[in-house]
Design a protein around this motif. Structure first.
Motif, mmCIF file in Angstrom:
data_model
loop_
_atom_site.group_PDB
_atom_site.id
_atom_site.type_symbol
_atom_site.label_atom_id
_atom_site.label_comp_id
_atom_site.label_asym_id
_atom_site.label_seq_id
_atom_site.Cartn_x
_atom_site.Cartn_y
_atom_site.Cartn_z
ATOM 1 N N LEU A 109 0.830 -1.211 0.000
ATOM 2 C CA LEU A 109 0.000 0.000 0.000
ATOM 3 C C LEU A 109 0.862 1.257 0.000
ATOM 4 N N TYR A 113 -0.185 2.696 -3.519
ATOM 5 C CA TYR A 113 -1.237 3.680 -3.304
ATOM 6 C C TYR A 113 -0.701 4.980 -2.706
ATOM 7 N N SER A 166 -7.742 7.621 1.346
ATOM 8 C CA SER A 166 -6.490 7.267 2.023
ATOM 9 C C SER A 166 -6.760 6.716 3.419
ATOM 10 N N MET A 169 -7.750 3.138 2.967
ATOM 11 C CA MET A 169 -6.574 2.318 2.674
ATOM 12 C C MET A 169 -5.758 2.065 3.945
ATOM 13 N N TYR A 172 -7.313 -0.589 6.078
ATOM 14 C CA TYR A 172 -6.939 -1.938 5.644
ATOM 15 C C TYR A 172 -5.584 -2.337 6.220
ATOM 16 N N VAL A 173 -4.606 -1.441 6.101
ATOM 17 C CA VAL A 173 -3.269 -1.742 6.634
ATOM 18 C C VAL A 173 -3.356 -2.037 8.127
ATOM 19 N N SER A 189 -3.220 -7.942 -0.617
ATOM 20 C CA SER A 189 -2.812 -6.533 -0.520
ATOM 21 C C SER A 189 -2.731 -5.890 -1.891
ATOM 22 N N SER A 193 -4.591 -2.505 -3.068
ATOM 23 C CA SER A 193 -3.817 -1.365 -3.570
ATOM 24 C C SER A 193 -4.315 -0.914 -4.931
ATOM 25 N N GLY A 196 -7.622 0.706 -4.820
ATOM 26 C CA GLY A 196 -7.351 2.078 -4.396
ATOM 27 C C GLY A 196 -6.947 2.965 -5.557
#
Length: 274
Positions: A109, A113, A166, A169, A172-173, A189, A193, A196
């Motif tokens: 990511l 991203y 963002s 995203m 998710y991380v 992942s 990404s 995204g």
């Protein structure tokens, strides 16, 4: 008149290299092959020069804001801005990668991203009016690959902003750190990404519409590159065809779209991925 300028990130090999090759043959202006590693980048330029092509080179690491700012200032001072920007640089962990899911998520990511967002934040102000931006997505960038209906609704919301995307995203991380990502996001992942990237493309088009800038994302196909462990059936030049179509040939009406490697426009938010 200042020269027109095309820039390709992550272009010392693979699809990015082939996009530079295609631009050098047809683009009416100067073409910049950029790469994180200077030696590999200059070797790539030398290979294209052997074909009679004349790309320019500049170091550019999309994960390094200082590198992005140096490049921005160089292009702005020398040419006044960018006419075509191809955001190609990305990473992918192999299927047999041994790194924990949390590590894979954070690194994937960050490059695919968050560093793309930084690149656009820094380079978009020097895009010339009427410019074209091509974001390299993937067949993995289709919204239907995300399990959660609620997340899908958020990601395709026409009012979604870049900070809000963002934040999703980052959620998710963070979820991968807890091991709770699978039910909502799935287990890839790379998929997250590239979803995204596709969602970001839609937002960017809305942001840049007033400047007549065209922003599209593209699935280049399953290409024989290091990223696919050379399992893809397409050559790098075949993988470059759709990005080059968007850079050079697509009508101005093509904007904010998700384009397949055949150059066909498809619905990125379809419930049933292609």
């Amino acid at each position: 008149m200042a020269s027109k300028v095309a820039v390709v990130t992550g272009a010392n090999k693979g699809i990015g290299f082939a996009i530079v090759r295609g631009l050098c043959k047809r683009f009416d202006g100067v073409v910049y092959l950029t790469s994180r590693n200077i030696e590999r980048g200059k070797n790539a330029v030398a290979d294209l020069e052997k074909e009679g092509l004349k790309p320019n080179y500049h170091q550019l690491d999309i994960t390094d804001k200082d590198s992005l700012e140096v490049f921005r200032d160089y292009i702005k001072n020398k040419y006044g801005g960018i006419d075509v920007l191809v955001n190609n640089a990305a990473i992918a962990f192999k299927h047999n990668a041994t790194e924990p899911a949390a590590v894979q998520a954070k690194e994937t990511l960050f490059v695919n991203y968050f560093s793309l967002v930084s690149t656009c934040d820094i380079l978009f102000p020097i895009l010339k009016n009427g410019a074209r931006v091509i974001n390299l997505s993937s067949s993995c960038g289709q919204l239907g690959l995300i399990p959660s209906k609620e997340l899908k609704e958020r990601l395709k919301d026409e009012k979604l902003t870049v900070p809000e995307l963002s934040d999703l995203m980052q959620q998710y991380v963070d979820a991968t750190q807890q091991g709770t990502q699978a039910a909502a996001w799935g287990n890839s992942s790379y998929v997250v990404s590239k979803v995204g990237v596709s969602a970001l493309t839609n937002i960017q088009q809305r942001m840049l519409e007033s400047r007549d800038i065209k922003v599209n994302s593209v699935h280049p196909g399953y290409v024989d590159t290091d990223m696919t462990s050379h399992k893809g059936p397409l050559t790098i030049d075949q993988g470059a065809e759709a990005p080059l179509y968007l850079a050079l040939d697509a009508p101005d009406s093509v904007r904010g779209k998700f384009v397949w490697h055949t150059t066909k426009i498809v619905d990125w938010d379809s419930e049933k991925p292609l």
